[in-house]
Design an enzyme around this catalytic site. Sequence first.
Site, short mmCIF file in Angstrom:
data_model
loop_
_atom_site.label_atom_id
_atom_site.label_comp_id
_atom_site.label_asym_id
_atom_site.label_seq_id
_atom_site.Cartn_x
_atom_site.Cartn_y
_atom_site.Cartn_z
N SER A 30 94.09 73.78 -4.01
CA SER A 30 93.74 72.62 -2.34
C SER A 30 92.79 72.76 -1.24
O SER A 30 92.69 73.67 -0.58
CB SER A 30 95.62 72.32 -1.95
OG SER A 30 96.14 71.76 -2.33
N HIS A 61 92.42 66.70 -3.59
CA HIS A 61 92.32 67.54 -4.98
C HIS A 61 91.15 65.95 -5.48
O HIS A 61 92.16 64.92 -5.67
CB HIS A 61 94.03 67.28 -6.03
CG HIS A 61 94.22 68.71 -5.11
ND1 HIS A 61 94.56 69.97 -6.32
CD2 HIS A 61 95.07 69.35 -4.06
CE1 HIS A 61 94.53 70.76 -5.82
NE2 HIS A 61 95.43 70.30 -5.06
N HIS A 83 99.95 68.96 -10.49
CA HIS A 83 101.58 69.73 -10.33
C HIS A 83 101.85 68.99 -11.16
O HIS A 83 102.12 67.87 -11.30
CB HIS A 83 100.85 70.12 -8.72
CG HIS A 83 99.84 69.96 -7.92
ND1 HIS A 83 98.86 69.18 -7.62
CD2 HIS A 83 99.71 71.26 -7.56
CE1 HIS A 83 97.92 69.80 -6.38
NE2 HIS A 83 98.49 70.95 -7.09
N TYR A 85 104.88 68.51 -9.26
CA TYR A 85 105.84 67.98 -8.74
C TYR A 85 105.45 66.70 -8.58
O TYR A 85 105.69 65.60 -8.44
CB TYR A 85 105.68 68.90 -7.59
CG TYR A 85 104.77 68.58 -6.27
CD1 TYR A 85 103.71 70.04 -6.13
CD2 TYR A 85 103.86 67.29 -5.96
CE1 TYR A 85 102.79 70.14 -5.51
CE2 TYR A 85 102.71 67.76 -5.25
CZ TYR A 85 102.13 69.00 -5.14
OH TYR A 85 100.70 68.73 -4.59
N GLU A 86 104.11 66.73 -9.36
CA GLU A 86 103.75 64.99 -9.11
C GLU A 86 103.79 63.95 -10.01
O GLU A 86 103.97 62.79 -10.34
CB GLU A 86 101.72 64.70 -9.16
CG GLU A 86 100.95 65.40 -8.43
CD GLU A 86 99.73 65.34 -8.67
OE1 GLU A 86 98.77 64.88 -8.20
OE2 GLU A 86 99.01 66.49 -8.91
N ALA A 113 95.74 77.48 -2.96
CA ALA A 113 96.84 77.05 -1.57
C ALA A 113 98.02 77.89 -1.30
O ALA A 113 98.79 77.24 -2.67
CB ALA A 113 96.30 76.27 -0.59
N MET A 211 102.87 76.25 -5.02
CA MET A 211 103.58 75.17 -6.53
C MET A 211 102.70 74.66 -7.43
O MET A 211 102.48 74.03 -7.87
CB MET A 211 103.47 73.65 -5.83
CG MET A 211 104.72 73.90 -4.47
SD MET A 211 104.64 72.21 -3.53
CE MET A 211 104.91 73.10 -1.81
N SER A 212 102.13 76.31 -8.12
CA SER A 212 100.84 75.44 -9.45
C SER A 212 100.60 76.68 -9.85
O SER A 212 101.08 78.02 -9.47
CB SER A 212 99.70 75.11 -8.76
OG SER A 212 98.93 75.66 -7.83
N ASN A 235 99.15 79.29 5.05
CA ASN A 235 100.16 79.17 6.35
C ASN A 235 100.86 80.90 5.75
O ASN A 235 101.10 81.19 4.71
CB ASN A 235 100.85 77.53 5.62
CG ASN A 235 101.39 77.80 5.04
OD1 ASN A 235 100.18 77.80 3.99
ND2 ASN A 235 102.59 78.15 4.28
N HIS A 247 100.72 69.98 4.76
CA HIS A 247 100.26 70.43 4.12
C HIS A 247 98.34 70.04 5.03
O HIS A 247 97.79 70.46 3.90
CB HIS A 247 99.57 68.72 3.47
CG HIS A 247 98.87 68.67 1.50
ND1 HIS A 247 98.70 70.09 1.22
CD2 HIS A 247 97.63 68.40 1.45
CE1 HIS A 247 97.59 70.16 0.09
NE2 HIS A 247 97.13 69.01 0.52
O1 LIG Z 1 96.72 72.97 -5.90
P1 LIG Z 1 97.44 74.25 -5.52
O2 LIG Z 1 98.45 75.19 -5.45
O3 LIG Z 1 96.15 74.98 -4.47
O4 LIG Z 1 98.53 73.10 -3.98
C1 LIG Z 1 99.51 73.89 -2.96
C2 LIG Z 1 100.18 73.24 -3.03
C3 LIG Z 1 100.10 72.38 -2.50
O5 LIG Z 1 100.33 71.87 -3.92
C4 LIG Z 1 99.60 72.71 -1.99
C5 LIG Z 1 101.09 71.70 -0.69
O6 LIG Z 1 100.18 71.35 0.87
O7 LIG Z 1 98.90 73.29 -2.17
N1 LIG Z 2 105.49 76.41 -2.52
C1 LIG Z 2 104.39 76.84 -1.65
N2 LIG Z 2 103.01 76.31 -1.83
C2 LIG Z 2 102.46 76.33 -0.49
N3 LIG Z 2 100.66 75.86 -0.18
C3 LIG Z 2 100.37 76.42 0.08
N4 LIG Z 2 101.78 76.89 1.58
C4 LIG Z 2 102.67 76.47 0.48
C5 LIG Z 2 104.25 77.20 1.04
O1 LIG Z 2 104.34 77.54 2.08
N5 LIG Z 2 104.94 76.91 -0.27
#
Ligand SMILES: O=P(O)(O)O[C@@H]1C[C@H](O)[C@@H](CO)O1
Ligand SMILES: Nc1nc2[nH]cnc2c(=O)[nH]1
Length: 272
Positions: A30, A61, A83, A85-86, A113, A211-212, A235, A247
């Site tokens: 991200s 993305h 992802h 979750y999508e 991220a 989350m990835s 964050n 986000h």
């Molecule tokens: O694809 P990443 O893991 O960088 O994205 C992070 C995880 C979620 O998709 C998103 C949450 O803000 O950022």
């Molecule tokens: N699960 C998770 N994914 C993130 N991606 C960016 N920040 C976060 C977070 O605080 N938690």
Amino acid sequence: MSIAAHISEVQAYIAGKTDIKPEIGLILGSGLGVLADEIETPVTIPYGEIPHFPVSTVEGHKGQLVIGRLEGKSVCAMQGRFHYYEGHGLDEVTFPVRVMKAIGADKIIVTNAAGGINESYKAGDLMLIRDHINLTGRNPLIGPNDEGMGVRFPDMSAAYCPDLRALALEVAQQNGIKLQEGVYVGMLGPSYETPAEIRMLRTLGGDAVGMSTVPEVIVARHAGIRVLGISCISNMAAGILPQPLSHDEVMETAEKVKHTFLTLVKAVIQKV
Ligand SMILES: O=P(O)(O)O[C@@H]1C[C@H](O)[C@@H](CO)O1
Ligand SMILES: Nc1nc2[nH]cnc2c(=O)[nH]1
């Protein structure tokens, strides 16, 4: 059709677009797609045009494959990832890793991220992934194993290549970049964690949460690809600061650190 057949189809499709045989795969998380904009003589292919590729649906993305040269190396970048979750299956989420292997990549730099669990971190830090904890409750290798793609029970003892990690730490020091190193916890998302969950993840040894990355790395190791993982701590994780997570904040932080991120990854690519 089997996944192997799908991979061959995409390999032929890409060969029709470029003669480059990428040695390094890049998965850009991200807000981190800016690295793909630095690729020279780029061949850019929107995911929607690639057979059996899903399309990215998350802000930040772009959703395109960019093949070309960067810092003297041939690279294939995912400018945007998929992802779980999508709603994509794990086969779809990890299919690009299989394709990167098929077109020549023996190394992959996975970026994301992530939320900072370790309270010595701050938003804007970069973290080298030393190891991960898979709390998704899922595994992309479940199902019949194709021995031609990898072993049934892959070893994950050094999932994040020690040599590539040492190189990244050396390059960070040479460029005056503060690079944390820690454990990435993979969750399903798309909701961020509760403060209680973050306290649990810290107890479990997590330094950052996302989350990835975990599914892609498992498949990369299955395929015998060496992995380097870098998280942008976008964050502080839930409950650490008296503010909600969003986000937007993730994207804003990635924008703020993009120069440092670019410097680090390009310097690694040059030396790898
Ligand atoms: O694809 P990443 O893991 O960088 O994205 C992070 C995880 C979620 O998709 C998103 C949450 O803000 O950022
Ligand atoms: N699960 C998770 N994914 C993130 N991606 C960016 N920040 C976060 C977070 O605080 N938690």
